[in-house]
Design an enzyme around this catalytic site. Structure first.
Site, mmCIF file in Angstrom:
data_model
loop_
_atom_site.group_PDB
_atom_site.id
_atom_site.type_symbol
_atom_site.label_atom_id
_atom_site.label_comp_id
_atom_site.label_asym_id
_atom_site.label_seq_id
_atom_site.Cartn_x
_atom_site.Cartn_y
_atom_site.Cartn_z
ATOM 1 N N HIS A 56 0.882 -1.167 0.000
ATOM 2 C CA HIS A 56 0.000 0.000 0.000
ATOM 3 C C HIS A 56 0.919 1.217 0.000
ATOM 4 C CE1 HIS A 56 -2.427 -3.007 2.198
ATOM 5 N NE2 HIS A 56 -3.458 -2.423 1.634
ATOM 6 N N ASP A 59 2.335 1.679 3.377
ATOM 7 C CA ASP A 59 3.255 0.659 3.906
ATOM 8 C C ASP A 59 4.682 1.139 3.645
ATOM 9 O OD1 ASP A 59 1.072 -0.963 4.380
ATOM 10 O OD2 ASP A 59 1.356 -2.149 2.550
ATOM 11 N N MET A 90 2.500 -5.733 -7.784
ATOM 12 C CA MET A 90 1.201 -5.128 -7.465
ATOM 13 C C MET A 90 1.370 -4.001 -6.453
ATOM 14 S SD MET A 90 -1.162 -5.206 -4.733
ATOM 15 C CE MET A 90 -1.915 -6.627 -3.949
ATOM 16 N N GLU A 183 -10.964 -6.018 -5.187
ATOM 17 C CA GLU A 183 -10.907 -7.108 -4.206
ATOM 18 C C GLU A 183 -12.163 -7.079 -3.336
ATOM 19 O OE1 GLU A 183 -7.348 -7.360 -1.830
ATOM 20 O OE2 GLU A 183 -8.328 -8.668 -0.384
ATOM 21 N N LYS A 185 -15.009 -8.137 -0.486
ATOM 22 C CA LYS A 185 -15.083 -8.664 0.879
ATOM 23 C C LYS A 185 -16.480 -8.346 1.403
ATOM 24 C CE LYS A 185 -12.521 -8.831 5.218
ATOM 25 N NZ LYS A 185 -11.497 -8.221 6.084
ATOM 26 N N GLU A 219 -9.922 -13.061 -2.692
ATOM 27 C CA GLU A 219 -9.171 -13.574 -1.539
ATOM 28 C C GLU A 219 -9.924 -14.746 -0.929
ATOM 29 O OE1 GLU A 219 -7.360 -10.911 1.331
ATOM 30 O OE2 GLU A 219 -8.063 -12.173 2.981
ATOM 31 N N HIS A 222 -12.054 -14.080 2.156
ATOM 32 C CA HIS A 222 -13.191 -13.181 1.996
ATOM 33 C C HIS A 222 -14.423 -13.912 1.475
ATOM 34 C CE1 HIS A 222 -10.309 -9.471 1.691
ATOM 35 N NE2 HIS A 222 -10.205 -10.140 2.820
ATOM 36 N N ASP A 247 -5.419 -13.438 -3.866
ATOM 37 C CA ASP A 247 -4.931 -13.366 -2.487
ATOM 38 C C ASP A 247 -5.173 -14.712 -1.818
ATOM 39 O OD1 ASP A 247 -4.082 -10.784 -2.750
ATOM 40 O OD2 ASP A 247 -5.500 -9.914 -1.323
ATOM 41 N N ASP A 257 -12.175 -12.436 10.139
ATOM 42 C CA ASP A 257 -11.212 -12.530 9.033
ATOM 43 C C ASP A 257 -9.869 -13.033 9.582
ATOM 44 O OD1 ASP A 257 -9.666 -12.130 6.808
ATOM 45 O OD2 ASP A 257 -9.806 -9.961 6.819
ATOM 46 N N ASP A 259 -7.123 -14.678 8.054
ATOM 47 C CA ASP A 259 -5.871 -14.502 7.297
ATOM 48 C C ASP A 259 -4.806 -15.531 7.681
ATOM 49 O OD1 ASP A 259 -6.812 -12.389 5.779
ATOM 50 O OD2 ASP A 259 -6.007 -10.847 7.099
ATOM 51 N N ASP A 289 -1.874 -13.210 1.080
ATOM 52 C CA ASP A 289 -2.354 -12.098 1.915
ATOM 53 C C ASP A 289 -2.774 -12.694 3.248
ATOM 54 O OD1 ASP A 289 -3.146 -9.777 2.953
ATOM 55 O OD2 ASP A 289 -4.903 -9.497 1.682
#
Ligand code: GLT
Ligand code: MN
Ligand code: MN
Length: 389
Positions: A56, A59, A90, A183, A185, A219, A222, A247, A257, A259, A289
């Site tokens: 991002h 980030d 990406m 993406e 969710k 993802e 998700h 993802d 969620d 992950d 992810d």
């Protein structure tokens, strides 16, 4: 340890800065791991043998960085990329963390928020382009609501469309050659989120000015949060040339969620997913992810990352075994074989085809007697996954 399950560049395994850099905080507790710089996280991603790193905007560059700080950070990160050989396939925008996005970004009610979200994304697209990112992801983390009294979802859809059309033109205008990927969710962090599933996103894409530039980034967790079969969404997207990115992680149904490390919760679904991606020669990144358990230190984070890639490689080998298994292939061939010449009754419409079909003798009680052998097929699949076949 290096063996046949070690990551290869061809698999295009990638991690986000936010994944290996995850510090272990959750809504009930603070960080359990110290923060690392983007360069340090990048080195760790290279160290475990991945192909690329995604980020991002924030980030990499803090939201309040000065232009000079930004340039220095970009220089340092580029140097790390050169030294490690990592790619940036990406990039994306953080449109969820700052309080300004509490009511959404492109779909927020306050037009100042919408303008700021678009402005921030334009700059983040420039940043991604600077690193050669070929895919730009849009996860609508705050695009949603807690009460339907807050927003008309049709208006939210129109606002989302207007923003996506703006970005497509911007990418064209600047010759960036990027593809954009939505993406989906269903919820978390919002009570309900717009473009909740792959299906919602695919329908929406066709309404854009440049549908050819926009695809999806599904993802695992998700779709599973919504109780859906992830593979079906992936397959539908792929079949229309819309699987731009993926993802990978894992998730138990009906939970928050999670992950989790790829494949750890539902190995059979992970197997079928890997088999699909490999069978169709999916050429995009295999992006994990996910993040390590909160209990881990950075050695544990590396175990987590290596585990994601290793499980993928193991399942890939199992998928090859499945494809070569003569008993499995005999069942598949039989399942799809032409029965009583019925294939000739199928295909495109014509008045003659309709006449022929209406006149055909199709005895439903005879047809229904056929056993499909799915029990045997599934057990053989299980035995391959379990390593006894
Ligand atoms: C966030 C989210 C992910 C998205 C990332 C991209 S950020 O971690 O949970 O699913 O892919 O914005
Ligand atoms: Mn997630
Ligand atoms: Mn994701």
């Amino acid at each position: 340890m290096s063996d046949r399950f070690s990551p290869t560049p061809e698999q295009k395994f990638t991690f986000g800065l936010w994944t290996l850099g995850n510090k272990g905080s959750d809504p009930f507790g603070s960080a359990t791991r110290p923060g690392l710089s983007p360069v340090e996280i990048g080195r760790m991603i290279a160290d475990v043998g991945a192909y690329g790193v995604n980020f991002h905007d924030n980030d990499l560059v803090p939201i309040d960085a000065t232009p000079a700080e930004r340039d220095q950070i970009v220089r340092d990160f580029k140097k790390m990329l050169e030294e490690t050989g990592l790619k940036v396939p990406m990039a994306t925008t953080n449109l969820f963390y700052d309080p300004v996005f509490k009511d959404g970004a492109f779909t927020a009610n306050d037009p100042r928020v919408r303008a700021y979200a678009i402005q921030k994304t334009l700059k983040a697209i420039d940043l991604g382009a600077e690193f050669g990112a070929g895919v730009y992801v849009f996860w609508g983390g705050r695009e949603g609501l807690e009460t339907d009294a807050a927003k008309n979802p049709a208006v939210a859809t129109q606002r989302f469309r207007e923003a996506m059309n703006f970005f497509c033109e911007y990418v064209i205008d600047n010759g960036y050659g990027m593809k954009l990927a939505l993406e989906p969710k269903p919820n978390e962090p919002r009570g309900d989120m717009f473009l909740a599933t792959v299906g919602h996103a695919l329908g929406f894409i066709e309404t854009l000015d440049h549908p050819e530039m926009v695809g999806v980034n599904p993802e695992v967790a998700h779709e599973q949060m919504a109780g859906l079969n992830f593979l079906h969404g992936v397959a539908q997207a792929w079949e229309r040339g819309k699987l731009f990115h993926i993802d990978l992680n894992d998730q138990y149904f009906g939970r928050y969620d999670q992950d989790f490390r790829f494949g750890m919760a539902d190995i059979k679904r992970a197997f079928m997913l890997v088999k699909f991606l490999e069978d169709v020669n999916y050429e995009g990144s295999r992006h994990f992810d996910a993040h390590a358990f909160r209990t881990e230190d950075y050695e544990g984070v590396k175990d987590f990352a290596r585990g994601c890639m290793r499980t993928y490689m193991i399942l890939k080998e199992k998928a090859e075994q499945w494809n070569k298994d003569s008993e499995i292939q005999a069942i598949i061939a039989d399942l799809n074989s032409d029965q009583d010449g019925a294939n000739a009754l199928l295909g495109a419409y014509s008045p003659e085809a309709a006449q022929k079909l209406k006149a055909a003798a199709l005895d439903r009680s005879v047809i229904a007697k056929r056993g499909m052998r799915y029990e045997r097929l599934d057990q053989l699949t299980m035995e391959i996954i379990l390593g006894v076949r």
